[in-house]
Design a protein around this motif. Structure first.
Motif, PDB file in Angstrom:
ATOM      1  N   ALA A 264       0.863  -1.188   0.000  1.00  0.00           N
ATOM      2  CA  ALA A 264       0.000   0.000   0.000  1.00  0.00           C
ATOM      3  C   ALA A 264       0.895   1.231   0.000  1.00  0.00           C
ATOM      4  O   ALA A 264       2.019   1.180   0.523  1.00  0.00           O
ATOM      5  CB  ALA A 264      -0.909   0.017   1.235  1.00  0.00           C
ATOM      6  N   PRO A 265       0.415   2.311  -0.573  1.00  0.00           N
ATOM      7  CA  PRO A 265       1.233   3.536  -0.561  1.00  0.00           C
ATOM      8  C   PRO A 265       1.161   4.261   0.782  1.00  0.00           C
ATOM      9  O   PRO A 265       0.422   3.867   1.678  1.00  0.00           O
ATOM     10  CB  PRO A 265       0.641   4.377  -1.683  1.00  0.00           C
ATOM     11  N   ASN A 266       1.921   5.315   0.859  1.00  0.00           N
ATOM     12  CA  ASN A 266       2.089   6.071   2.113  1.00  0.00           C
ATOM     13  C   ASN A 266       0.966   7.094   2.290  1.00  0.00           C
ATOM     14  O   ASN A 266       0.828   8.003   1.474  1.00  0.00           O
ATOM     15  CB  ASN A 266       3.441   6.799   2.060  1.00  0.00           C
ATOM     16  N   PRO A 267       0.180   6.980   3.348  1.00  0.00           N
ATOM     17  CA  PRO A 267      -0.905   7.951   3.541  1.00  0.00           C
ATOM     18  C   PRO A 267      -0.424   9.385   3.738  1.00  0.00           C
ATOM     19  O   PRO A 267      -1.201  10.315   3.594  1.00  0.00           O
ATOM     20  CB  PRO A 267      -1.597   7.454   4.820  1.00  0.00           C
TER      21      PRO A 267
ATOM     22  N   SER B  47       0.148  10.059  -0.338  1.00  0.00           N
ATOM     23  CA  SER B  47      -0.746   9.569  -1.385  1.00  0.00           C
ATOM     24  C   SER B  47      -2.210   9.722  -0.974  1.00  0.00           C
ATOM     25  O   SER B  47      -2.606   9.320   0.129  1.00  0.00           O
ATOM     26  CB  SER B  47      -0.434   8.086  -1.655  1.00  0.00           C
TER      27      SER B  47
ATOM     28  N   ALA C 288      -3.795   6.295  -0.703  1.00  0.00           N
ATOM     29  CA  ALA C 288      -3.419   5.622   0.542  1.00  0.00           C
ATOM     30  C   ALA C 288      -4.294   6.099   1.697  1.00  0.00           C
ATOM     31  O   ALA C 288      -4.644   5.317   2.585  1.00  0.00           O
ATOM     32  CB  ALA C 288      -1.949   5.889   0.843  1.00  0.00           C
TER      33      ALA C 288
ATOM     34  N   TYR D  58      -6.546   3.757   3.939  1.00  0.00           N
ATOM     35  CA  TYR D  58      -6.408   3.758   5.406  1.00  0.00           C
ATOM     36  C   TYR D  58      -7.781   3.956   6.040  1.00  0.00           C
ATOM     37  O   TYR D  58      -8.179   3.239   6.970  1.00  0.00           O
ATOM     38  CB  TYR D  58      -5.449   4.876   5.789  1.00  0.00           C
TER      39      TYR D  58
ATOM     40  N   TYR E 148      -0.858  -1.984   8.911  1.00  0.00           N
ATOM     41  CA  TYR E 148       0.358  -1.326   8.399  1.00  0.00           C
ATOM     42  C   TYR E 148       1.629  -1.991   8.902  1.00  0.00           C
ATOM     43  O   TYR E 148       2.710  -1.785   8.338  1.00  0.00           O
ATOM     44  CB  TYR E 148       0.329   0.180   8.712  1.00  0.00           C
TER      45      TYR E 148
ATOM     46  N   LEU F  10       6.430   1.371   1.727  1.00  0.00           N
ATOM     47  CA  LEU F  10       5.447   2.440   1.567  1.00  0.00           C
ATOM     48  C   LEU F  10       5.856   3.300   0.375  1.00  0.00           C
ATOM     49  O   LEU F  10       6.756   4.121   0.472  1.00  0.00           O
ATOM     50  CB  LEU F  10       5.395   3.319   2.823  1.00  0.00           C
TER      51      LEU F  10
ATOM     52  N   ALA G 186       0.129   5.782  -5.513  1.00  0.00           N
ATOM     53  CA  ALA G 186      -0.545   4.532  -5.848  1.00  0.00           C
ATOM     54  C   ALA G 186       0.148   3.802  -6.998  1.00  0.00           C
ATOM     55  O   ALA G 186       0.259   2.572  -6.997  1.00  0.00           O
ATOM     56  CB  ALA G 186      -1.999   4.821  -6.227  1.00  0.00           C
TER      57      ALA G 186
ATOM     58  N   SER H 268       2.999   1.753  -5.806  1.00  0.00           N
ATOM     59  CA  SER H 268       2.594   0.507  -5.146  1.00  0.00           C
ATOM     60  C   SER H 268       2.205  -0.555  -6.180  1.00  0.00           C
ATOM     61  O   SER H 268       2.468  -1.749  -5.987  1.00  0.00           O
ATOM     62  CB  SER H 268       1.422   0.764  -4.207  1.00  0.00           C
TER      63      SER H 268
ATOM     64  N   SER I 167      -5.647  -1.057  -3.252  1.00  0.00           N
ATOM     65  CA  SER I 167      -5.523  -0.186  -4.430  1.00  0.00           C
ATOM     66  C   SER I 167      -6.828   0.537  -4.741  1.00  0.00           C
ATOM     67  O   SER I 167      -7.918   0.089  -4.374  1.00  0.00           O
ATOM     68  CB  SER I 167      -5.126  -1.069  -5.623  1.00  0.00           C
TER      69      SER I 167
END
Lengths: 341, 445
Positions: A153-156, A159, A162, A166, A192, A198, A202, A205, A220
């Motif tokens: 998953a990408p970094n909140p 992104s 993300a 989350y 997480y 991370l 998107a 990822s 995603s």
């Protein structure tokens, strides 16, 4: 003193006037736009740019050259705040456009009221992508928090997708029987803990999961999940729809100060309105975004699986509150995510 | 039913995943590094012998904090009890300075002084410098007159400036164009000012007319090929303008100078009274000065000499309500200072030790021995209608010896002995010779 023009002089003047008029005509006939967008919209806006360019030229005679810039939604917003000369922004979440409006003043604070559906011409949601055959047996959010599951998953913090993901996980845990804020926090912490990489956006990822072969499940955007499966092979990946997810509403806005500076307000506004047109909505569907248009949605009723979707307003009180509580520096995400733990 | 996997297959997958994760993390780190703009260095904070400063990385914006503290002692060798009472320790100068640069184009300076039991602004100016040869300064600062006057206080060879400093203003307020031409071979200064009285520091003019002041100063050896000849500077400064004092009894503002000895004692002053207007002299008309200047410095030796002559029109108020009687005073003064140093170089910018004081290393800084002869001649035409000969001297000649110890660029200990012989200045005969020992402990950064 009078200055008499000989024939040659008159000819020169006429020629000069023609050159000036010609140059002005060329300038009027061409217009440039920069669309600063989030990570997974590359393909959507390639299609939109082409279709809108055609339509705009037929309507006005102007050729529109539209450049695209993509990255994590938060990072893109920061770039515009720092001076990236965007004419329009088409980001992953409203908070990022609010941040531009607030911190740079380049966008009027009423931006969300200027276009229908809170200036969100299409929607999406968060789904899972697993490897073909789903060897880990992932069916719902609970499977992502099991020990040993490797989640991508990408970094909140950077992104938009993300952050939606989350909040989708948090909302799922909150709505479970016996769910509470504390339970949701623990649920998301465990999730997480299973994310070893991370990415900042998107698309990163998707690369991590699809091309680098890392992880058993990718959390995603729905549109990005379809893109991955279609591009890299249905024989390699499959989409898993969780029982509950979030209604993601990516917004769009004209960057007021920049378009006024560039003289591109008309074309920029036309560009965003095009997204609401039938043609624009069809292109959204083509790229796996859920359309706002009821007619277009009805036409593609079987295209998108039915998932129970909640909105950010319902569970989090809107983006401002969600951002402050979860993603601001020192917020919940910073508290629960320990790199490498 | 999924096929049963051997334990080693799961283990292999786990190792494979870990390897891929590490590789991806490295890849992302490289991408992030490539995408990041080069780190911009932050502001530079500097603390050194030139003071304390903060500057932007490109030095376009700077702010500098400087300061000067002089603690003096004076001992007069005299049997005169009045003069004995002038034996004192004093805080001669307490001057914090805030310097700055904005946009790399505009400098500013603010320097108040809290010494001598008074508070005054000495420097407050803005200096715009689009080119080294074209600078515009506006505000309060030293005018072009007086080579020793232009020398920074902390760099003086003698504790107090010579007698000729009585014939120039301490500071002027106005506008000045100045600059260095040919890499400093020639410096020019020219400006329009309020036109302060001799020794004046006043901030507001007394009349609408203004004073023009200028200076040309040439340093012919200021090139790489001739630098071995030392540093020679020859110049001439001058001023001219109309001045007009105010003669009311309630608030007289005569716009005339007062004269001080090397021991900072008042030795001459023009008539002024708040009760008898006939006992008042005010500036009234043109006031001009001319001031040839010379210095030469070469390693441990140095010489500074100048002469100044003024031509001042005045009004002598002889009878109450009567027409002003007019007068013209031509005063002159000058000095020559020669100095030699041990362990350092004598320069216009002060004594520069080759090595600072370091007891462990056996270095002592620099010592300087200097001799000075200075003089002041007040026009005899001023006596007695403009100056009371029983109270003010008409001539002064002074001999001075200075021994200075520069511990490093910031700390200095000075000792001077001055002997000044006067003509006039007493009811009968001459004012007694002034013999004074001056001492100073100075910190400047």
């Amino acid at each position: 003193m009078k200055i008499k023009l000989r024939n040659g002089g008159r000819s020169g003047l006429v020629l000069g006037a023609l050159i000036v008029l010609g140059t002005a005509g060329v300038a009027r006939a061409q217009v440039k736009l920069l669309n600063v967008s989030y990570d997974p919209t590359r393909e959507l806006y390639q299609d939109v740019n082409q279709a809108f360019g055609r339509q705009w030229q037929q309507k006005t005679g102007q050729t529109v050259n539209i450049s695209q810039s993509h990255g994590g939604s938060g990072k893109q917003a920061r770039s515009v705040i720092d001076g990236l000369d965007a004419d329009v922004v088409t980001l992953g979440l409203a908070y990022d456009i609010d941040a531009i409006a607030e911190k740079s003043g380049r966008i009027g604070k009423d931006w969300q009221k200027r276009l229908p559906d809170n200036s969100s011409p299409y929607t999406s949601t968060i789904v899972f992508v697993v490897r073909k055959g789903n060897p880990r047996g992932i069916r719902d959010w609970d499977d992502l928090v099991k020990p040993g599951t490797i989640v991508v998953a990408p970094n909140p913090k950077t992104s938009g997708g993300a952050r939606w993901a989350y909040l989708a996980a948090w909302g799922y845990a909150l709505q479970k029987p016996g769910g509470s804020e504390a339970a949701a926090r623990e649920f998301v912490r465990k999730l997480y803990k299973n994310v070893p990489v991370l990415d900042s956006g998107a698309r990163g990822s998707t690369t991590t999961f699809g091309q680098r072969g890392i992880g058993q499940v990718l959390v995603s955007w729905e549109n990005e999940a379809y893109l991955l499966v279609n591009e890299l092979g249905k024989d390699k990946f499959e989409i898993v729809n969780p029982s509950v997810s979030i209604l993601a509403e990516p917004p769009v806005a004209v960057v007021d100060k920049n378009v006024d500076k560039h003289g591109t307000r008309a074309v920029a506004e036309g560009y965003l309105k095009f997204l609401y047109s039938d043609e624009g909505q069809e292109l959204a569907v083509k790229n796996h975004y859920r359309p706002r248009s009821a007619a277009v949605a009805a036409k593609h009723a079987g295209t998108f699986p039915k998932i129970k979707l909640f909105t950010i307003d319902q569970l989090f009180g809107g983006w401002q509150k969600a951002q402050a509580a979860h993603f601001a520096d020192g917020g919940t995400f910073d508290q629960i995510y320990q790199p490498g733990s | 039913m999924p096929p049963v996997r051997a334990p080693w297959e799961d283990r292999l997958d786990e190792i494979d995943q870990r390897t891929r994760i590490v590789e991806r993390q490295q890849e992302l780190a490289r991408e992030a590094a490539a995408a990041s703009p080069p780190a911009r260095p932050g502001a530079t904070v500097q603390a050194d012998e030139n003071g304390f400063s903060i500057s932007s990385p490109d030095r376009q914006y700077q702010i500098r904090f400087k300061g000067q503290l002089q603690v003096d002692g004076r001992r007069f060798f005299t049997s005169d009890s009045t003069l004995q009472s002038s034996d004192t320790f004093l805080l001669r100068r307490i001057r914090p300075t805030l310097d700055g640069t904005l946009l790399g184009l505009v400098d500013f300076r603010i320097t108040p002084d809290f010494g001598n039991n008074t508070t005054a602004i000495y420097d407050a100016y803005i200096d715009t410098h689009p080119r080294p040869w074209l600078r515009l300064r506006a505000g309060k600062f030293k005018g072009p007159l007086g080579l020793e006057r232009l020398q920074a206080d902390q760099d003086l060879t003698f504790i107090e400036r010579a007698l000729d400093s009585n014939l120039s203003a301490q500071r002027e307020i106005g506008l000045e164009l100045w600059g260095d031409i040919a890499n400093g071979l020639i410096r020019y200064e020219g400006g329009v000012f309020n036109g302060n009285a001799d020794n004046g520091l006043t901030d507001v003019d007394s009349n609408h007319a203004k004073t023009f002041e200028g200076r040309i100063f040439i340093q012919p050896f200021n090139t790489a090929s001739l630098s071995f000849l030392g540093r020679l500077g020859i110049g001439i400064a001058g001023s001219t303008g109309n001045e007009k004092g105010v003669s009311t009894l309630s608030a007289p503002n005569p716009w005339m100078g007062t004269f001080k000895s090397d021991g900072q004692q008042s030795i001459a002053s023009y008539l002024t009274s708040t009760t008898d207007i006939t006992q008042t002299v005010v500036a009234y008309g043109r006031h001009s000065r001319i001031n040839p200047q010379l210095y030469y410095y070469n390693g441990p030796v140095g010489l500074l000499a100048e002469w100044i002559k003024e031509h001042q029109n005045v009004a002598e108020l002889t009878t109450m309500g009567a027409t002003f009687g007019t007068g013209v005073y031509n005063n002159s003064a000058g000095h020559v200072t020669v100095s030699g140093a041990l362990g350092g170089d004598v320069t216009y910018e002060g004594l520069k030790p080759h090595k600072p004081l370091d007891l462990a290393a056996g270095t002592f800084g620099a010592l300087e021995l200097a001799l000075r002869y200075d003089w002041l001649n007040i026009d005899s035409a001023a006596f007695p209608t403009g100056i009371d000969p029983a109270k003010s001297i008409s001539k002064a000649k002074a001999y001075g010896l200075a021994l200075n110890w520069q511990l490093n660029r910031n700390v200095k200990v000075d000792g001077d002995y001055q002997e000044t012989v006067f003509t006039g200045g007493a009811k009968t005969g001459n004012r007694p010779t002034e013999k004074v020992l001056l001492g100073r402990f100075q910190v400047a950064f």
